[in-house]
Design a protein around this motif. Structure first.
Motif, PDB file in Angstrom:
ATOM      1  N   LYS A   1       5.677   6.712  -7.665  1.00 50.54           N
ATOM      2  CA  LYS A   1       4.721   6.596  -6.554  1.00 50.54           C
ATOM      3  C   LYS A   1       5.161   5.598  -5.491  1.00 50.54           C
ATOM      4  O   LYS A   1       4.360   4.909  -4.892  1.00 50.54           O
ATOM      5  CB  LYS A   1       3.318   6.243  -7.061  1.00 50.54           C
ATOM      6  N   ASP A   2       6.478   5.529  -5.257  1.00 48.31           N
ATOM      7  CA  ASP A   2       7.038   4.668  -4.229  1.00 48.31           C
ATOM      8  C   ASP A   2       7.092   5.444  -2.924  1.00 48.31           C
ATOM      9  O   ASP A   2       7.905   6.338  -2.763  1.00 48.31           O
ATOM     10  CB  ASP A   2       8.443   4.210  -4.639  1.00 48.31           C
ATOM     11  N   GLY A   3       6.213   5.098  -1.992  1.00 50.70           N
ATOM     12  CA  GLY A   3       6.188   5.745  -0.683  1.00 50.70           C
ATOM     13  C   GLY A   3       6.792   4.879   0.397  1.00 50.70           C
ATOM     14  O   GLY A   3       6.558   5.104   1.584  1.00 50.70           O
TER      15      GLY A   3
ATOM     16  N   HIS B   1      -2.822 -11.394  -8.312  1.00 49.57           N
ATOM     17  CA  HIS B   1      -1.684 -10.463  -8.238  1.00 49.57           C
ATOM     18  C   HIS B   1      -2.180  -9.023  -8.029  1.00 49.57           C
ATOM     19  O   HIS B   1      -3.256  -8.662  -8.497  1.00 49.57           O
ATOM     20  CB  HIS B   1      -0.822 -10.562  -9.494  1.00 49.57           C
ATOM     21  N   PRO B   2      -1.405  -8.201  -7.308  1.00 49.29           N
ATOM     22  CA  PRO B   2      -1.810  -6.820  -7.025  1.00 49.29           C
ATOM     23  C   PRO B   2      -1.220  -5.772  -7.970  1.00 49.29           C
ATOM     24  O   PRO B   2      -1.368  -4.568  -7.728  1.00 49.29           O
ATOM     25  CB  PRO B   2      -1.277  -6.608  -5.607  1.00 49.29           C
ATOM     26  N   PHE B   3      -0.525  -6.174  -9.030  1.00 47.62           N
ATOM     27  CA  PHE B   3       0.178  -5.225  -9.888  1.00 47.62           C
ATOM     28  C   PHE B   3      -0.777  -4.458 -10.790  1.00 47.62           C
ATOM     29  O   PHE B   3      -1.875  -4.917 -11.084  1.00 47.62           O
ATOM     30  CB  PHE B   3       1.219  -5.961 -10.742  1.00 47.62           C
ATOM     31  N   SER B   4      -0.318  -3.291 -11.245  1.00 47.09           N
ATOM     32  CA  SER B   4      -1.087  -2.491 -12.200  1.00 47.09           C
ATOM     33  C   SER B   4      -0.226  -2.205 -13.424  1.00 47.09           C
ATOM     34  O   SER B   4       1.006  -2.233 -13.351  1.00 47.09           O
ATOM     35  CB  SER B   4      -1.545  -1.171 -11.562  1.00 47.09           C
ATOM     36  N   ASN B   5      -0.876  -1.933 -14.524  1.00 50.07           N
ATOM     37  CA  ASN B   5      -0.216  -1.532 -15.777  1.00 50.07           C
ATOM     38  C   ASN B   5       0.806  -2.542 -16.293  1.00 50.07           C
ATOM     39  O   ASN B   5       1.822  -2.157 -16.875  1.00 50.07           O
ATOM     40  CB  ASN B   5       0.440  -0.156 -15.643  1.00 50.07           C
ATOM     41  N   VAL B   6       0.539  -3.828 -16.090  1.00 44.09           N
ATOM     42  CA  VAL B   6       1.403  -4.859 -16.670  1.00 44.09           C
ATOM     43  C   VAL B   6       1.125  -4.861 -18.169  1.00 44.09           C
ATOM     44  O   VAL B   6      -0.012  -5.020 -18.599  1.00 44.09           O
ATOM     45  CB  VAL B   6       1.138  -6.244 -16.056  1.00 44.09           C
TER      46      VAL B   6
ATOM     47  N   THR C   1       0.813  -1.229   0.000  1.00 43.42           N
ATOM     48  CA  THR C   1       0.000   0.000   0.000  1.00 43.42           C
ATOM     49  C   THR C   1       0.843   1.273   0.000  1.00 43.42           C
ATOM     50  O   THR C   1       0.414   2.310   0.504  1.00 43.42           O
ATOM     51  CB  THR C   1      -1.016   0.024   1.168  1.00 43.42           C
ATOM     52  N   ASP C   2       2.045   1.182  -0.560  1.00 41.46           N
ATOM     53  CA  ASP C   2       2.923   2.352  -0.653  1.00 41.46           C
ATOM     54  C   ASP C   2       3.528   2.479  -2.053  1.00 41.46           C
ATOM     55  O   ASP C   2       4.547   3.129  -2.235  1.00 41.46           O
ATOM     56  CB  ASP C   2       4.033   2.265   0.398  1.00 41.46           C
ATOM     57  N   GLY C   3       2.889   1.798  -3.016  1.00 36.32           N
ATOM     58  CA  GLY C   3       3.400   1.821  -4.381  1.00 36.32           C
ATOM     59  C   GLY C   3       4.336   0.674  -4.694  1.00 36.32           C
ATOM     60  O   GLY C   3       4.876   0.591  -5.794  1.00 36.32           O
ATOM     61  N   THR C   4       4.541  -0.226  -3.717  1.00 36.49           N
ATOM     62  CA  THR C   4       5.411  -1.384  -3.922  1.00 36.49           C
ATOM     63  C   THR C   4       4.666  -2.667  -3.575  1.00 36.49           C
ATOM     64  O   THR C   4       3.671  -2.658  -2.847  1.00 36.49           O
ATOM     65  CB  THR C   4       6.692  -1.299  -3.074  1.00 36.49           C
ATOM     66  N   VAL C   5       5.190  -3.776  -4.088  1.00 33.55           N
ATOM     67  CA  VAL C   5       4.637  -5.109  -3.830  1.00 33.55           C
ATOM     68  C   VAL C   5       5.799  -6.016  -3.448  1.00 33.55           C
ATOM     69  O   VAL C   5       6.830  -6.034  -4.126  1.00 33.55           O
ATOM     70  CB  VAL C   5       3.924  -5.663  -5.090  1.00 33.55           C
ATOM     71  N   THR C   6       5.635  -6.772  -2.369  1.00 38.52           N
ATOM     72  CA  THR C   6       6.649  -7.730  -1.942  1.00 38.52           C
ATOM     73  C   THR C   6       6.297  -9.116  -2.449  1.00 38.52           C
ATOM     74  O   THR C   6       5.163  -9.567  -2.307  1.00 38.52           O
ATOM     75  CB  THR C   6       6.774  -7.765  -0.409  1.00 38.52           C
ATOM     76  N   ASP C   7       7.279  -9.775  -3.043  1.00 39.73           N
ATOM     77  CA  ASP C   7       7.150 -11.174  -3.443  1.00 39.73           C
ATOM     78  C   ASP C   7       7.514 -11.993  -2.216  1.00 39.73           C
ATOM     79  O   ASP C   7       8.664 -11.972  -1.765  1.00 39.73           O
ATOM     80  CB  ASP C   7       8.097 -11.466  -4.609  1.00 39.73           C
ATOM     81  N   ASN C   8       6.560 -12.686  -1.639  1.00 39.56           N
ATOM     82  CA  ASN C   8       6.765 -13.411  -0.393  1.00 39.56           C
ATOM     83  C   ASN C   8       7.618 -14.665  -0.545  1.00 39.56           C
ATOM     84  O   ASN C   8       8.033 -15.237   0.458  1.00 39.56           O
ATOM     85  CB  ASN C   8       5.418 -13.763   0.237  1.00 39.56           C
TER      86      ASN C   8
END
Length: 176
Positions: free
Chosen positions: A84-86, A121-126, A27-34
């Motif tokens: 948009k990386d917060g 997946h939570p990504f956008s604009n792929v 929720t800060d412009g990033t996604v973690t691959d677990n």
């Protein structure tokens, strides 16, 4: 195992998808691959949002040459571009990079199509076209780099002069 969660030689693709949930939207412009610990920009085409950087091919589509992709990452780390990386309390992270081939392959699920990503997946604009990796090497002309097609999740080599997409990454952890 190699970074990216695949067996050496990419023999078994399924090992990449054994962690649930696979991805966490920070929720800060990033996604973690677990699975790998890699941190990806949520927007898989943030170059397009940085008007003026992508001025080749079709302006502002996000497609760049391999060298332009490296230049964008340098500028992202220097806070010249906004993706948009917060994740750093409003300050720019300084360790973004172009993913290597195995890291980029690891994001995709070849059992899915268009895009070859897990359904949740939570990504956008792929984008439907290929993404650059930082990897060049044996079997690929020195003027080529390995790329991954998000439609199929498969990789190949392409000339570094082509216009393709960039999906910056940072972090990661070694796998057993």
């Amino acid at each position: 195992y190699q970074m990216g969660g695949r067996l050496a030689g990419n023999i078994d693709w399924r090992v990449s998808y054994i962690v649930t949930p696979r991805f966490t939207d920070n929720t800060d412009g990033t996604v973690t691959d677990n699975l790998t610990g890699l941190i990806w920009l949520k927007n898989a085409n943030c170059i397009a949002d940085n008007t003026g950087f992508d001025n080749s091919g079709t302006p502002n589509d996000g497609m760049v040459t391999w060298q332009q992709a490296l230049d964008f990452v340098r500028g992202l780390n220097a806070a010249l571009y906004d993706c948009k990386d917060g994740s750093n309390g409003g300050s720019a992270q300084t360790d973004w990079r172009m993913p290597n081939y195995n890291e980029l392959l690891s994001v995709f699920d070849p059992s899915e199509n268009d895009p070859a990503l897990p359904t949740d997946h939570p990504f956008s604009n792929v984008q439907a076209e290929r993404y650059w990796s930082s990897s060049t090497g044996v079997g690929v002309n020195e003027k080529d780099a390995f790329v991954v097609d998000p439609g199929s999740g498969n990789g190949t080599g392409n000339p570094k002069s082509m216009f393709l997409y960039l999906w910056p990454v940072r972090g990661g952890k070694s796998l057993p």
